[in-house]
Write an enzyme that holds these catalytic residues in place. Structure first.
Site, PDB file in Angstrom:
ATOM      1  N   ASP A   7       0.888  -1.163   0.000  1.00 30.72           N
ATOM      2  CA  ASP A   7       0.000   0.000   0.000  1.00 30.72           C
ATOM      3  C   ASP A   7       0.926   1.213   0.000  1.00 30.72           C
ATOM      4  OD1 ASP A   7      -2.360   1.598   0.214  1.00 30.72           O
ATOM      5  OD2 ASP A   7      -1.949   1.825   2.352  1.00 30.72           O
ATOM      6  N   GLU A  65      -1.093  -1.801  -5.006  1.00 27.79           N
ATOM      7  CA  GLU A  65      -2.325  -1.074  -5.306  1.00 27.79           C
ATOM      8  C   GLU A  65      -2.047  -0.020  -6.374  1.00 27.79           C
ATOM      9  OE1 GLU A  65      -5.951   1.356  -3.134  1.00 27.79           O
ATOM     10  OE2 GLU A  65      -4.350   0.511  -1.902  1.00 27.79           O
ATOM     11  N   ASP A 137      -2.896   1.048   7.012  1.00 23.89           N
ATOM     12  CA  ASP A 137      -1.929   0.897   5.922  1.00 23.89           C
ATOM     13  C   ASP A 137      -1.476  -0.558   5.796  1.00 23.89           C
ATOM     14  OD1 ASP A 137      -1.604   3.777   5.113  1.00 23.89           O
ATOM     15  OD2 ASP A 137      -1.045   3.916   7.221  1.00 23.89           O
TER      16      ASP A 137
END
Length: 156
Positions: A7, A65, A137
């Protein structure tokens, strides 16, 4: 097979390593960096920590991502730098990289592509049987890894 989920962020960079066969958490953390540190030094820190984690845990694949471009274009560029660090580490260690959109990740975990962060985090806890508190996160990074594992399982 182990997967490291990423992330990306220049101030809060989440990563998590999952054993795909056992669907088990191996390691997860968030790299938290102060806004007072200049961007090049934050990126350097991300690089050094991520490289050391990849060397320590030797993941087979990396799932990252994708960037969502919103109203703040500048933020998207900075996010792109953090993603580039992950890609660089993967390339150096010859780890294949797979990318997933936020919608794909949410749908893979909750069945709904517009799920809230709390729902995604809850599903991460359920999938990996986590009994300790993790940051959003970390949860997001683990969600990317789970999404990738599910996508490979569904197509094999």
């Amino acid at each position: 097979m182990t997967v490291i989920g990423i992330d990306p962020g220049s101030r809060h960079f989440g990563y998590g390593i999952v054993d795909a066969k056992q669907m088990k958490l191996i390691h997860a953390n968030t790299i938290n960096l102060s806004h007072d540190i200049s961007l090049p030094y934050r990126l350097k820190s991300i690089y050094e920590i991520l490289l050391s984690m990849v060397e320590k845990y030797s993941p087979d694949e990396m799932a990252v991502e994708k960037i969502f471009v919103g109203k703040k274009i500048t933020s998207s560029f900075v996010l792109g730098y953090a993603r580039a660090i992950a890609f660089l580490v993967a390339a150096q260690k010859e780890i294949p990289v797979y990318e997933y959109s936020s919608t794909e990740i949410k749908k893979a975990l909750t069945g709904y592509g517009r799920a809230h962060k709390v729902q995604v985090k809850s599903m991460v806890y359920n999938f990996l049987h986590i009994d300790k508190k993790i940051s959003y996160d970390c949860a997001d990074a683990l969600a990317v890894a789970i999404c990738h594992i599910n996508s490979k399982t569904n197509f094999m």
